[in-house]
Design an enzyme around this catalytic site. Structure first.
Site, short mmCIF file in Angstrom:
data_model
loop_
_atom_site.label_atom_id
_atom_site.label_comp_id
_atom_site.label_asym_id
_atom_site.label_seq_id
_atom_site.Cartn_x
_atom_site.Cartn_y
_atom_site.Cartn_z
N CYS A 242 -35.41 -69.38 -32.68
CA CYS A 242 -35.69 -70.64 -33.37
C CYS A 242 -36.39 -70.39 -34.70
O CYS A 242 -36.19 -71.13 -35.66
CB CYS A 242 -36.55 -71.54 -32.49
SG CYS A 242 -35.72 -72.09 -30.98
N GLU B 48 -41.25 -77.35 -28.25
CA GLU B 48 -40.88 -76.43 -29.34
C GLU B 48 -39.36 -76.38 -29.33
O GLU B 48 -38.74 -75.82 -28.43
CB GLU B 48 -41.49 -75.05 -29.13
CG GLU B 48 -41.38 -74.17 -30.37
CD GLU B 48 -40.23 -73.19 -30.32
OE1 GLU B 48 -39.16 -73.53 -30.89
OE2 GLU B 48 -40.38 -72.12 -29.72
#
Length: 465
Positions: A268, A234
Site C-alpha cells: 500500500c 489502513e
C-alpha cells in the site's frame, strides 16, 4: 476464496484448510473473552516478559517462517526474512516502551481546581477483544504491528487473516502461545470474509482493525458503526514520488526502484506515481527505466531474485487490465508491460514503467498493485502538488528536494498521512502510521497506535469531607 496455500510461483495448491463452523467460532469467542478477564489485570512486567519471549522465538524461527511466507504469497525470501526481523524488533520496542506510553497522566491541580477536584488522573485501560482483519501482502508484519501494542495494552486478539496465508496465520497464534501468553489471548480464526460480520457484531468483540481494500474497509466500518465499536482502517494507497531539480537524481532513481517493487510491488505504501519536474525528467526517467528493466524476475526462493510472482492469478489479471487500458489510450511502456515469457508457470509480471498517463486512464485513479510505475512530467512545484493530491487516496508520499522552502510547502499541502523527504516511505515502531482520505483513519504504531484500543478514563477526586 478457499482457505488454502497456493504457491504463486507455480500455481500449485499445496494445502487446504476447512473453515471454522459456528460452534468452533463460538469456542474461540469464549476463550478470547475469558483470556481478556485474566490478561487485562496482568502487570506490564508480565506482558513484557512474554512479548520479549515471542521476539526471541520469532528470531529463532526466522528462516522457516520466511520460507512459509514466500511459499504462500510469493515475496522474495530475502525480503521475507527482513519482515520477520522487523516484527521481532517491533515486539521488543513495545515490550520496552508500553508502560511509559500508557502511564497515568496527572493534570496540574490548578487547571482542574475549578471543577471541584483536588486532583485528577487520566488512565489508559484496555478495551477488550480486538478483531483484526488482515491482508496477505505482509502476512507477519501487518499482524504484529497490531498485536504487539494490543497485547501489551492488555487487550486480546482474534485474527481473521487473508485466506491465502493460512499457515502464516496459524504460526502467529502458536507463536504467542509458546511465548507464554494466556490461553486464548491471541487466536487465529480460519473463516471466510462472509463470517466477519457476525464475529464483529458479537458483544464480546470490543473493536476492530483492518488493513486491506477500500470495499473491505467500508464493510467493516459500516458494521462497526452500526454496533458503535471503534475501528482503525489502513486501506489502499497510490503514493506520489515527487522529484524536483535540487534532488540527488542518482540516489532518487535508485531508491525509486526499491520503493516501487518492494514486495513485488504489492504494498500500500509503495511509491506508484512518479511526478518529476521537467528540468530533470529526462535524466530521471532514463535512469529509473534502466534500473527497472535490469531487475531479476524469478523464483522467490532464489537469493538473487529481485521480483517474484504476484500473489494470485486474479491479482495479475487486475494489473494487466490497468496496463492494457493505459496503453490502449496512448500511454507508452518504456519497459515491461507483459508476462515474462521465461516464466510461463506462476503469476509473474515484468517490472513496468508507463509514461504519457492522462486522467482518462484507469491507472491514473486506481491503485496498481504490482511492479508497475507511472511517470508524470510537471512544470513546477504547484503542478506537482496538484497532481500528488489528484487521487482518492492519501496514505503516504515521497518528496525529493533539498530546498527547505519546497519541503515546507510539501509538508503543508500534500494530502497524506506522511511525507518522506529524500528517502523511501517505511513504517517504524516509533512513528505513527496511517492515512487520510480513502486510505483510512486512525493510526498504528508509536504511542498513538497503542492508545487506539484503550479506554482513556478520567479519574476525578473531590475533597474528603
Amino acid at each position: 476464496m478457499a482457505i488454502a496455500t497456493v504457491n504463486p510461483a507455480t500455481g500449485e495448491t499445496l494445502k487446504t484448510f476447512d473453515a471454522l463452523n459456528a460452534g468452533e467460532i463460538e469456542d474461540h469467542l469464549v476463550r478470547a473473552d475469558q483470556a481478556f478477564q485474566e490478561h487485562r489485570s496482568t502487570s506490564f512486567a508480565y506482558r513484557t516478559e512474554r512479548m520479549l519471549a515471542a521476539a526471541d522465538l520469532l528470531d529463532a524461527d526466522q528462516d522457516g517462517i520466511a520460507r512459509t511466507m514466500t511459499t504462500e504469497m510469493g515475496k522474495p525470501v530475502t525480503q521475507a526474512r527482513a519482515e520477520a526481523a522487523k516484527c521481532a524488533k517491533t515486539m521488543r520496542w513495545y515490550a520496552q516502551h508500553a508502560e511509559a506510553l500508557l502511564a497515568d497522566e496527572h493534570p496540574d491541580p490548578a487547571d482542574v481546581s475549578d471543577s471541584g477536584a483536588i486532583r485528577a488522573v487520566v488512565r489508559y485501560r484496555p478495551l477488550g477483544t480486538v478483531l483484526a482483519v488482515m491482508p496477505w501482502n505482509f502476512p507477519l508484519w501487518q499482524v504484529v504491528r497490531f498485536a504487539a501494542p494490543a497485547l501489551m495494552a492488555g487487550n486480546t486478539g482474534l485474527l481473521k487473516h487473508a485466506s491465502n496465508v493460512p499457515q502464516t496465520a496459524l504460526y502467529l497464534e502458536e507463536l504467542f502461545r509458546r511465548a507464554g501468553f494466556p490461553e486464548g489471548c491471541f487466536q487465529t480464526l480460519l473463516i471466510g470474509s462472509g463470517a466477519v460480520e457476525d464475529v464483529l457484531r458479537d458483544p464480546r468483540v470490543a473493536a476492530a482493525t483492518l488493513t486491506g481494500s477500500e470495499p473491505a474497509g467500508r464493510a467493516v466500518a459500516s458494521t462497526a458503526g452500526d454496533e458503535i465499536k471503534k475501528t482503525v482502517l489502513e486501506l489502499g494507497g497510490s503514493d506520489p514520488f515527487i522529484v524536483l531539480p535540487s534532488a540527488d537524481l542518482d540516489k532518487a532513481a535508485r531508491i525509486a526502484v526499491t520503493a516501487r517493487v518492494q514486495n513485488n510491488g504489492q504494498s500500500c505504501i509503495a511509491a506508484k506515481r512518479f511526478i518529476v519536474h521537467e528540468d530533470v525528467y529526462d535524466t530521471f526517467a532514463e535512469q529509473f527505466t534502466d534500473r527497472m528493466a535490469a531487475l531479476t524476475v524469478g523464483d522467490p526462493m532464489d537469493e538473487h531474485t529481485d521480483v517474484g510472482p504476484l500473489s494470485s492469478e486474479q491479482g495479475r489479471s487486475d494489473l494487466e487490465e490497468l496496463v492494457d487500458d493505459a496503453v490502449h489510450q496512448g500511454a507508452t511502456a518504456l519497459c515491461g508491460g507483459r508476462r515474462p515469457p521465461q516464466h510461463p508457470a506462476g503469476w509473474f509480471y515484468e517490472p513496468t514503467v508507463l509514461s504519457g498517463i492522462t486522467p482518462a486512464m484507469r491507472i491514473h485513479q486506481e491503485e496498481a498493485f504490482g511492479p508497475v510505475a507511472t511517470l508524470y512530467r510537471v512544470a513546477d512545484l504547484d503542478e506537482a502538488v496538484r497532481l500528488a493530491n489528484d487521487t482518492p487516496f492519501g496514505l503516504s508520499s515521497n518528496a525529493w528536494t533539498r530546498d527547505p522552502e519546497e519541503q515546507q510547502r510539501l509538508a503543508r499541502d500534500v494530502q497524506a498521512g506522511g511525507v518522506f523527504f529524500n528517502g523511501m516511505t517505511a513504517s517504524h515502531p516509533g512513528l505513527p502510521f496511517g492515512g487520510a482520505k480513502r486510505s483510512g483513519y486512525g493510526r498504528e504504531l508509536s504511542g498513538h497506535g497503542i492508545r487506539e484500543f484503550c479506554n482513556m478514563t478520567t479519574l476525578w477526586y473531590g475533597p474528603e469531607d
